[in-house]
Each structure stands twice: as structure tokens, then as C-alpha cells.
Design a protein around this motif. Structure first.
Motif, short mmCIF file in Angstrom:
data_model
loop_
_atom_site.label_atom_id
_atom_site.label_comp_id
_atom_site.label_asym_id
_atom_site.label_seq_id
_atom_site.Cartn_x
_atom_site.Cartn_y
_atom_site.Cartn_z
N TYR D 75 4.28 -13.73 36.55
CA TYR D 75 3.08 -12.77 36.44
C TYR D 75 3.81 -11.34 36.44
N ALA D 79 1.01 -6.05 38.61
CA ALA D 79 -0.24 -6.57 38.94
C ALA D 79 -0.74 -6.71 40.23
N ASP D 97 -3.90 -12.35 35.17
CA ASP D 97 -2.48 -11.66 35.25
C ASP D 97 -1.48 -12.71 35.28
#
Lengths: 103, 103, 103, 103, 103, 103, 103
Positions: D75, D79, D97
Motif C-alpha cells: 500500500y 495512505a 489504497d
């Protein structure tokens, strides 16, 4: 090679675009339009010389334009793309940037 | 290894993209296009050399492109991604960035 | 503990993402791609090594990807997330950031 | 008074959120992931410890999550919301995300 | 004159809003939540004291809330509108700003 | 000439707007609302004196307002348009800017 | 050449636009509107002199305007495009920028 002789009649706007000949703007005219002295967007007058076929909808149909060739229109001075052909000034606008017809 | 020999014919635009050969721009040409001296976006002329299959709609269908290979087009100078192949300049545009056909 | 041995074959992109091996970029190659000297976004070449199952639509169906493993693609240099595995450079992109297939 | 004893098992993500235990990131590992030295968003590895029931659609149905507890995921480092429980680092992410599963 | 005596029981959130009593936040608690030392948004714990009737959909129906009075929740410290009633701190949040239930 | 004598009863909000008489705000009142000392948006109390007919939907129907004349409401201090009639302060708000009813 | 003699009766607003004659604004009038001394958007009073045919919907129908010629309206001072005709001040507004009718 891609050389192009541009003249007014060769410009075919796509989708909801219109091709407009810009009217010369005198700052003060009796009975004419005056640009107010504010920070807001300024109106401009022009005459439509070509109209696109209309905005394509999601289902493939088109939304018919509300304006036609020959209409005199008010639009925001900061909208669209300016184009000069010979000594004349033109602008390519989206129909939504036209504020009013002033025939 | 992923080595690629790029030539015009190998470029296949996706979705609603078009591949455009940029026309050389003379600043002042009798009857041709002139870039006005403003802060607004500047128009550019080019010729379409490849067209994508069209924008995919939510229901899986596609919106057929309004332009075709060989069309001469006006587009905003600041749109898309410039690409140089050999000595030629190209641009990859979304069809919505094309302002008008000027054949 | 969540320790992970990453290799190319373990990376499974989600939704409309694709996993791309970045091609080394020579600045000037006869017949190859050249990065033009402009302020606009720069194109980059790579080869797709993994493709996600496609974007999920609101009704639960998926939009099938337009690209496949092995496709050589042009994409914007500033799109996506760069990943280095060993000595190789990769990027995770959304399919919409792919400009063209250049097989 | 609203006092809460937080432990991993008490955290139930809502909607399309997932709760992820962040993997410690060594900068250089043979065969492992390397953070490239660019200005772009950096990838991070973690293991999913809880998954929400899925995003609610407009018609009241839910979109089933594509990931499950135990999946190791990539990821974007920037985020979501970081949470520390005891000495362990966690992050609450939206499923969108997550870039890829790397089991 | 519109004078109002505010107390917790008089606050009826509209639509998808929830009214939350903020839990006092100790920076370091064994087994409790710790605010990580990052620039990202910080989580906050609270207890729901009132829930709106749910977001109104376009067809007039409502999306039923996923949380209920008494739920302990994690939310972003920077979301919503803070309100002080007597000596207690409250916040009015949209349900989408709630990250997880932590009962 | 377009001269207008404004009074409370002449103001008819359009669409989803409501006309609210602002309650004087004492900074510290036993049992009343207190403005917390944060950088977040501040709540304000008022009483609704007129309600528009509701937001027009795409199919021509309207979404009925959730509030009515006489409701005391909390709204964000920075929302809407302030209006002074005589010595009284009013605000024209969209219904979505109302956080809660506090009757 | 596109010369235009503008007068009030020649201005035909398009779509959801209305043409409004701006009322002179006295700062303090008994029973009239007062501009509060805040940083928020200021209300302005005017009288509608022309109304467009209504916003075109996606299915080709139109949303009928909620206002009519002769209505006195409150609108935000910073909305729309100011136009001066002779010695009078006008503004071209979208109907959504009208806050309330104050007949």
C-alpha cells in the motif's frame, strides 16, 4: 506533411463547441455594453460562425445545441481558446460558456 | 528484457486517445492560424495518425470516436503527452482535448 | 510476524491495476522514443508483467482490462507507484494511466 | 466515562476499511522490496488483521472486499491512519489504497 | 428570542451525522492506543451518544447507519465539529469519518 | 426601480435553503454550548424562520426538508450568507450545513 | 461585422441563467437589508428581467425555473457576470446562485 490552410469555413467544432467571431469592444458606447470596473469575469460579445453537432450523451444520443450560426452571444472573456485568422479574432467556446443570446 | 523499437505504426492508443503528428507552427502566415498574444491556452494544429477504439462506457459498450486517421485538428498546446520519434514531434491526446477538425 | 519475500511472481495487482517492468530509457536512440524538452508530462516505456482482474462496476461485474501480460506500453513517467525488486525497476499503474500499447 | 482498552481483536473496521499490521521495512534486502529514490509515493508492506464488511452501494447492497485476513499487501506509505497498539504499528486503510496482494 | 438550553439529550443529529463524546486521550497507556509520531492524521477515541436517521438517498429512502448509541469508535482527530457542553467535549461527525468500532 | 422593503416575512428561500435567526452566543453558559478553543469549524445556534420547498431531484420531484420552521439548530459558523434585518442577525443556509436539531 | 446594439430586451439568457437588474444598495436602511461586517459572502438585492428556458436534463427535458420575471431576489454579491447597459447595472446569474425570493 501536415500543412493546413486555415480559413473560417474549414473550422468544424467538435461536440458542444462553437466557433465565435469576436466583436470589437468599445469601452463606452451609448446603449451598448459596458465593462463594469470590478474584479469579476468580464462579458464579451461575438457572433457564432460555426456550431458543433452537440454533446454526446452516455447512451450515444446527442444534446442538440441551443444556439445557431448567426446568433450574437455574450460569453465570459476568459473562457475558451482564442484563434486569429488573418486580421480577425475568433474564439472556440463550449456552449455552456455562453451566457446569453443578444440578437 | 523489455526493449522496444518505436515507430509510428507501433503506437496503438487506448480508449479515447488519439495519436497526432504535430504540424510545424509558423508564428505569422497569411491565411493561416496565428497565436494571439494572450495568457489563455494556445491552439496547435496536427494530423491524426492513430485513433483508439473509443471510451469504454459503464455498460461495457464504447463511444465511437468522432475523429479519424487523416483528420487535421486544432487542440490546446498544453494538452496531452508529447513524444518524439526520430525527428518528428507527436502528441497523445484524449479526444475531448480536440477543439475542432480543420480539414 | 508479517515478513514477506517479494518476487515478481508474488505481486498480484488489485482491481484495474497493472504491474509493469520499466524499460531502461536511453535519451536518444535512432528510431526510438525521445523525451521532448518540454514542461509537459514525460512518456515512459515498460512491459506488463501482471494485470489485475479489472475495475469492479457498481453492479458487481468487472470491466475487463484492455491490456495483457507481455504488452509493451507507454505511460506517464509521473503516474503510479515505483517499486524496486533486486536490481529491476517496476511500477504499479492504474490501467487508465497507460497511454498506448507499442508492441 | 468512555474509557476503552484497545487491543487488535477489538478493532472492527467499517465499510471498505481494512486494519493492517505494518511490516518492518529494511531499506535493502536481497530479493525483497526496495524503496526507490524518487519523489513519488512510496510503497509499504503489511499484513491484514481485520477487514470491514465492504462498501455500501446506493441500493443498500455491499461490494464484497477483494482482500481477506492474512493477506500480505502493498500500500502507499502515505495512505490511511496510523495507530500504535503496545509496541506494534498498524494502519487503517481504505481497500482502494491497497495496490497489490503479495502473498 | 431563540435562546436554547443545550444538553446532550437535546442534540438530534441530521442525516448521516453522529454525536460522539470524546474520550480523554492519555498519550501512553499499556494496551491502549498510542498516537504515532507522524505527520499523518491522528486517530481519536469516543463513544456515540446519538445517531442521525441515516443518509437520504436520491429515491427518498435512507441508508441505515452502521453504528449505534453506545459504540466506542475511532475517528480522525481533524474530522467534524467540536462542541463543549458543561465540562465535557463532544464532536459531531459524519458516519464516513468513523474509521472503526472498538467495543 | 427595483427597491425592496425587506422584512423577515418577505424572505422565501429557494430549493434546499433555510432562513435562520442567529441566537446570541455567550461564550460561557452553565449547561449551554461552549465554543471549544480549536482551529476546527465552530458551531453556532439559531432558530429556523423559513424553509425552502426542498432540493429538486433530476426527475423533477423534490426531496422534502428534514427541518421545519421553529426548529432550533446547530450549524457551522462559517456556512451560508449572513443577512442583517433591522437589528437582528440572520443566515441563509443550505440544509446540508445544519449539523443537528437541538429543540 | 458583428456589431451589436445591446438593450435589456435583447438579452435572452440560456439554460438556467437569469438576467437581473441590480438594486442600489444603501448601507443602512430602516427595515431594509444590511450588509453584516464579516468576511463571508455578501448578499445583494435585484429584480429579475429575463429568465432562461431552464437547465437541460440528460434525457432532453428541462427543469423549469423556480423564479419568474419581476421577482425580487437575494443573491451572493460575488456570483455571476456583471453587465452595464447605459447607466444601469445588471448581472447574469445561474438560478442556483439565487438564495431567496424577497417579493
Amino acid at each position: 506533411m501536415a500543412t493546413v490552410s486555415l480559413s473560417v469555413s474549414t473550422v468544424k467544432p467538435l461536440a458542444d463547441r462553437v466557433f465565435v467571431k469576436i466583436s470589437p469592444q468599445e469601452e463606452k458606447t451609448a446603449g451598448g455594453i459596458l465593462l463594469p470596473d470590478t474584479a469579476k469575469e468580464k462579458p464579451q460579445v461575438g457572433e457564432i460562425v460555426a456550431v458543433g453537432p452537440g454533446k454526446r450523451n452516455d447512451d450515444g444520443s446527442r444534446t442538440e445545441p441551443e444556439v445557431k450560426v448567426g446568433d450574437k452571444v455574450l460569453y465570459s472573456k476568459y473562457a475558451g481558446t482564442d484563434i486569429k485568422l488573418g486580421n480577425e479574432d475568433y474564439v472556440l467556446l463550449s456552449e455552456k460558456d455562453i451566457l446569453a443570446v443578444v440578437n
